[in-house]
Motif scaffolding. Structure first.
Motif, PDB file in Angstrom:
ATOM      1  N   ARG A  28       0.813  -1.218   0.000  1.00  0.00           N
ATOM      2  CA  ARG A  28       0.000   0.000   0.000  1.00  0.00           C
ATOM      3  C   ARG A  28       0.853   1.278   0.000  1.00  0.00           C
ATOM      4  NH1 ARG A  28      -5.382  -1.426   1.322  1.00  0.00           N
ATOM      5  NH2 ARG A  28      -5.504  -3.510   2.209  1.00  0.00           N
ATOM      6  N   ALA A  29       1.868   1.330   0.854  1.00  0.00           N
ATOM      7  CA  ALA A  29       2.667   2.555   0.985  1.00  0.00           C
ATOM      8  C   ALA A  29       3.576   2.783  -0.218  1.00  0.00           C
ATOM      9  CB  ALA A  29       3.504   2.501   2.261  1.00  0.00           C
ATOM     10  N   THR A  30       4.062   1.709  -0.831  1.00  0.00           N
ATOM     11  CA  THR A  30       5.031   1.835  -1.920  1.00  0.00           C
ATOM     12  C   THR A  30       4.382   2.054  -3.274  1.00  0.00           C
ATOM     13  OG1 THR A  30       6.493   0.362  -0.702  1.00  0.00           O
ATOM     14  CG2 THR A  30       7.021   0.722  -3.003  1.00  0.00           C
ATOM     15  N   ASP A  31       3.467   1.170  -3.639  1.00  0.00           N
ATOM     16  CA  ASP A  31       2.888   1.263  -4.987  1.00  0.00           C
ATOM     17  C   ASP A  31       1.362   1.170  -4.995  1.00  0.00           C
ATOM     18  OD1 ASP A  31       2.574  -1.433  -4.429  1.00  0.00           O
ATOM     19  OD2 ASP A  31       3.664  -2.149  -6.183  1.00  0.00           O
ATOM     20  N   GLY A  32       0.755   1.310  -3.807  1.00  0.00           N
ATOM     21  CA  GLY A  32      -0.702   1.303  -3.725  1.00  0.00           C
ATOM     22  C   GLY A  32      -1.341  -0.064  -3.874  1.00  0.00           C
ATOM     23  N   ASN A  33      -0.524  -1.108  -3.837  1.00  0.00           N
ATOM     24  CA  ASN A  33      -1.024  -2.468  -4.028  1.00  0.00           C
ATOM     25  C   ASN A  33      -1.729  -2.954  -2.761  1.00  0.00           C
ATOM     26  OD1 ASN A  33      -1.355  -5.248  -4.424  1.00  0.00           O
ATOM     27  ND2 ASN A  33       0.541  -5.430  -5.574  1.00  0.00           N
ATOM     28  N   SER A  34      -3.015  -3.242  -2.849  1.00  0.00           N
ATOM     29  CA  SER A  34      -3.755  -3.732  -1.681  1.00  0.00           C
ATOM     30  C   SER A  34      -3.841  -5.261  -1.659  1.00  0.00           C
ATOM     31  CB  SER A  34      -5.162  -3.135  -1.669  1.00  0.00           C
ATOM     32  OG  SER A  34      -5.869  -3.549  -2.827  1.00  0.00           O
ATOM     33  N   GLN A  35      -3.332  -5.914  -2.706  1.00  0.00           N
ATOM     34  CA  GLN A  35      -3.412  -7.377  -2.803  1.00  0.00           C
ATOM     35  C   GLN A  35      -2.315  -8.081  -2.012  1.00  0.00           C
ATOM     36  OE1 GLN A  35      -6.125  -8.730  -4.403  1.00  0.00           O
ATOM     37  NE2 GLN A  35      -6.633  -6.560  -4.440  1.00  0.00           N
ATOM     38  N   ILE A  36      -1.098  -7.502  -1.992  1.00  0.00           N
ATOM     39  CA  ILE A  36       0.045  -8.141  -1.345  1.00  0.00           C
ATOM     40  C   ILE A  36       0.994  -7.068  -0.847  1.00  0.00           C
ATOM     41  CG2 ILE A  36       1.367  -8.300  -3.505  1.00  0.00           C
ATOM     42  CD1 ILE A  36       2.472 -11.002  -2.504  1.00  0.00           C
ATOM     43  N   SER A  37       1.657  -7.356   0.258  1.00  0.00           N
ATOM     44  CA  SER A  37       2.768  -6.501   0.674  1.00  0.00           C
ATOM     45  C   SER A  37       3.963  -7.400   0.944  1.00  0.00           C
ATOM     46  CB  SER A  37       2.421  -5.645   1.896  1.00  0.00           C
ATOM     47  OG  SER A  37       2.036  -6.435   2.989  1.00  0.00           O
ATOM     48  N   GLN A  52      -1.600  -8.894  18.173  1.00  0.00           N
ATOM     49  CA  GLN A  52      -2.471  -8.435  17.095  1.00  0.00           C
ATOM     50  C   GLN A  52      -3.249  -9.624  16.547  1.00  0.00           C
ATOM     51  OE1 GLN A  52       0.746  -6.742  14.847  1.00  0.00           O
ATOM     52  NE2 GLN A  52       0.933  -8.512  13.525  1.00  0.00           N
ATOM     53  N   THR A  53      -4.359  -9.326  15.883  1.00  0.00           N
ATOM     54  CA  THR A  53      -5.178 -10.349  15.230  1.00  0.00           C
ATOM     55  C   THR A  53      -5.510  -9.827  13.832  1.00  0.00           C
ATOM     56  OG1 THR A  53      -6.101 -10.923  17.401  1.00  0.00           O
ATOM     57  CG2 THR A  53      -7.221 -11.823  15.469  1.00  0.00           C
ATOM     58  N   PRO A  54      -4.555  -9.979  12.888  1.00  0.00           N
ATOM     59  CA  PRO A  54      -4.718  -9.369  11.565  1.00  0.00           C
ATOM     60  C   PRO A  54      -5.748 -10.050  10.678  1.00  0.00           C
ATOM     61  CG  PRO A  54      -2.579 -10.460  11.760  1.00  0.00           C
ATOM     62  CD  PRO A  54      -3.268 -10.620  13.073  1.00  0.00           C
ATOM     63  N   ILE A 107       5.576 -11.274   4.115  1.00  0.00           N
ATOM     64  CA  ILE A 107       4.635 -11.134   3.005  1.00  0.00           C
ATOM     65  C   ILE A 107       3.232 -11.238   3.582  1.00  0.00           C
ATOM     66  CG2 ILE A 107       3.807 -12.160   0.847  1.00  0.00           C
ATOM     67  CD1 ILE A 107       6.700 -13.308   0.543  1.00  0.00           C
ATOM     68  N   CYS A 108       2.399 -10.252   3.287  1.00  0.00           N
ATOM     69  CA  CYS A 108       1.018 -10.245   3.785  1.00  0.00           C
ATOM     70  C   CYS A 108       0.053 -10.312   2.613  1.00  0.00           C
ATOM     71  CB  CYS A 108       0.738  -8.983   4.596  1.00  0.00           C
ATOM     72  SG  CYS A 108       1.808  -8.784   6.038  1.00  0.00           S
ATOM     73  N   LEU A 109      -0.946 -11.197   2.737  1.00  0.00           N
ATOM     74  CA  LEU A 109      -2.005 -11.366   1.732  1.00  0.00           C
ATOM     75  C   LEU A 109      -3.358 -11.260   2.419  1.00  0.00           C
ATOM     76  CD1 LEU A 109      -0.651 -14.446  -0.222  1.00  0.00           C
ATOM     77  CD2 LEU A 109      -0.846 -12.150  -1.109  1.00  0.00           C
ATOM     78  N   PRO A 110      -4.224 -10.301   2.115  1.00  0.00           N
ATOM     79  CA  PRO A 110      -3.927  -9.129   1.308  1.00  0.00           C
ATOM     80  C   PRO A 110      -2.904  -8.243   2.010  1.00  0.00           C
ATOM     81  CG  PRO A 110      -6.078  -8.898   2.321  1.00  0.00           C
ATOM     82  CD  PRO A 110      -5.577 -10.283   2.641  1.00  0.00           C
ATOM     83  N   ALA A 111      -2.580  -7.106   1.422  1.00  0.00           N
ATOM     84  CA  ALA A 111      -1.508  -6.250   1.917  1.00  0.00           C
ATOM     85  C   ALA A 111      -1.745  -5.771   3.346  1.00  0.00           C
ATOM     86  CB  ALA A 111      -1.347  -5.047   0.991  1.00  0.00           C
ATOM     87  N   PHE A 112      -0.633  -5.557   4.054  1.00  0.00           N
ATOM     88  CA  PHE A 112      -0.664  -5.002   5.407  1.00  0.00           C
ATOM     89  C   PHE A 112      -1.323  -3.629   5.396  1.00  0.00           C
ATOM     90  CE2 PHE A 112       0.890  -2.239   8.690  1.00  0.00           C
ATOM     91  CZ  PHE A 112       0.897  -3.037   9.819  1.00  0.00           C
ATOM     92  N   GLU A 115      -5.274  -0.525   9.558  1.00  0.00           N
ATOM     93  CA  GLU A 115      -6.698  -0.780   9.819  1.00  0.00           C
ATOM     94  C   GLU A 115      -6.994  -2.281   9.926  1.00  0.00           C
ATOM     95  OE1 GLU A 115      -5.709   2.902   8.378  1.00  0.00           O
ATOM     96  OE2 GLU A 115      -5.671   1.172   7.048  1.00  0.00           O
ATOM     97  N   ALA A 116      -6.190  -3.104   9.260  1.00  0.00           N
ATOM     98  CA  ALA A 116      -6.457  -4.544   9.225  1.00  0.00           C
ATOM     99  C   ALA A 116      -5.618  -5.355  10.200  1.00  0.00           C
ATOM    100  CB  ALA A 116      -6.220  -5.083   7.805  1.00  0.00           C
ATOM    101  N   VAL A 117      -4.643  -4.730  10.876  1.00  0.00           N
ATOM    102  CA  VAL A 117      -3.750  -5.507  11.742  1.00  0.00           C
ATOM    103  C   VAL A 117      -4.342  -5.736  13.143  1.00  0.00           C
ATOM    104  CG1 VAL A 117      -2.347  -3.585  12.644  1.00  0.00           C
ATOM    105  CG2 VAL A 117      -1.317  -5.844  12.352  1.00  0.00           C
ATOM    106  N   HIS A 118      -5.173  -4.800  13.613  1.00  0.00           N
ATOM    107  CA  HIS A 118      -5.852  -4.920  14.914  1.00  0.00           C
ATOM    108  C   HIS A 118      -4.876  -5.176  16.056  1.00  0.00           C
ATOM    109  CE1 HIS A 118      -9.621  -4.715  12.814  1.00  0.00           C
ATOM    110  NE2 HIS A 118      -9.285  -5.743  12.070  1.00  0.00           N
ATOM    111  N   ARG A 119      -3.937  -4.267  16.230  1.00  0.00           N
ATOM    112  CA  ARG A 119      -2.993  -4.359  17.358  1.00  0.00           C
ATOM    113  C   ARG A 119      -3.710  -4.023  18.649  1.00  0.00           C
ATOM    114  NH1 ARG A 119       1.920  -1.996  14.301  1.00  0.00           N
ATOM    115  NH2 ARG A 119       2.700  -3.943  13.431  1.00  0.00           N
ATOM    116  N   GLU A 120      -3.349  -4.785  19.690  1.00  0.00           N
ATOM    117  CA  GLU A 120      -3.924  -4.531  21.017  1.00  0.00           C
ATOM    118  C   GLU A 120      -3.134  -3.409  21.684  1.00  0.00           C
ATOM    119  OE1 GLU A 120      -4.062  -8.281  23.116  1.00  0.00           O
ATOM    120  OE2 GLU A 120      -4.937  -9.288  21.372  1.00  0.00           O
ATOM    121  N   ASP A 121      -3.771  -2.727  22.631  1.00  0.00           N
ATOM    122  CA  ASP A 121      -3.075  -1.677  23.368  1.00  0.00           C
ATOM    123  C   ASP A 121      -1.972  -2.300  24.206  1.00  0.00           C
ATOM    124  OD1 ASP A 121      -4.791   0.241  22.346  1.00  0.00           O
ATOM    125  OD2 ASP A 121      -6.198   0.046  24.018  1.00  0.00           O
TER     126      ASP A 121
END
Length: 122
Positions: A28-37, A52-54, A107-112, A115-121
């Motif tokens: 997402r940050a590099t080339d806007g790809n939401s499918q893979i990071s 976290q519970t991604p 490598i994350c599928l879909p991309a990291f 909003e999707a990682v759900h890190r705990e406090d």
């Protein structure tokens, strides 16, 4: 004619405050790809993240050093040359409690995304 490939020479360096190097080559940050990071990372000795519970599958390949994963309460340690797939919606914590830094590819599928990682406090 447009090229059918892209060589990444300038990955996005993700700003961190914990000493961890994150170079996102594709995502997402590099080339806007939401499918893979795909990211190259170096976690310093003593580093850890909150649980976290991604919403994505995450694959990790250890290049050098070792990394600790706490997956649904079970501690797993990977060494250089080993890899793991952690399925989405799995509670996990990543850490490097060891005396040497750990270099790895994630490598994350879909991309990291934050909003999707759900890190705990912490």
């Amino acid at each position: 004619m447009s090229k059918k490939y892209h060589i990444q020479k300038t990955p996005f360096i993700v700003p961190t405050t914990d000493g961890k190097l994150i170079e996102e080559h594709f995502g997402r940050a590099t080339d806007g790809n939401s499918q893979i990071s795909i990211a190259h990372m170096i976690a310093p000795s003593g580093w850890s993240e909150p649980f976290q519970t991604p919403e994505f599958d995450e694959y990790t390949y250890i290049i050098r050093g070792k990394k600790q994963f706490t997956i649904e309460g079970e501690k797993v340690i990977l060494h250089s040359g080993q890899s793991i797939k952690i399925e989405k919606n799995t509670r996990v914590q990543y850490a490097n409690p060891f005396d040497e830094e750990c270099e790895y590819i994630a490598i994350c599928l879909p991309a990291f995304s934050m909003e999707a990682v759900h890190r705990e406090d912490e």
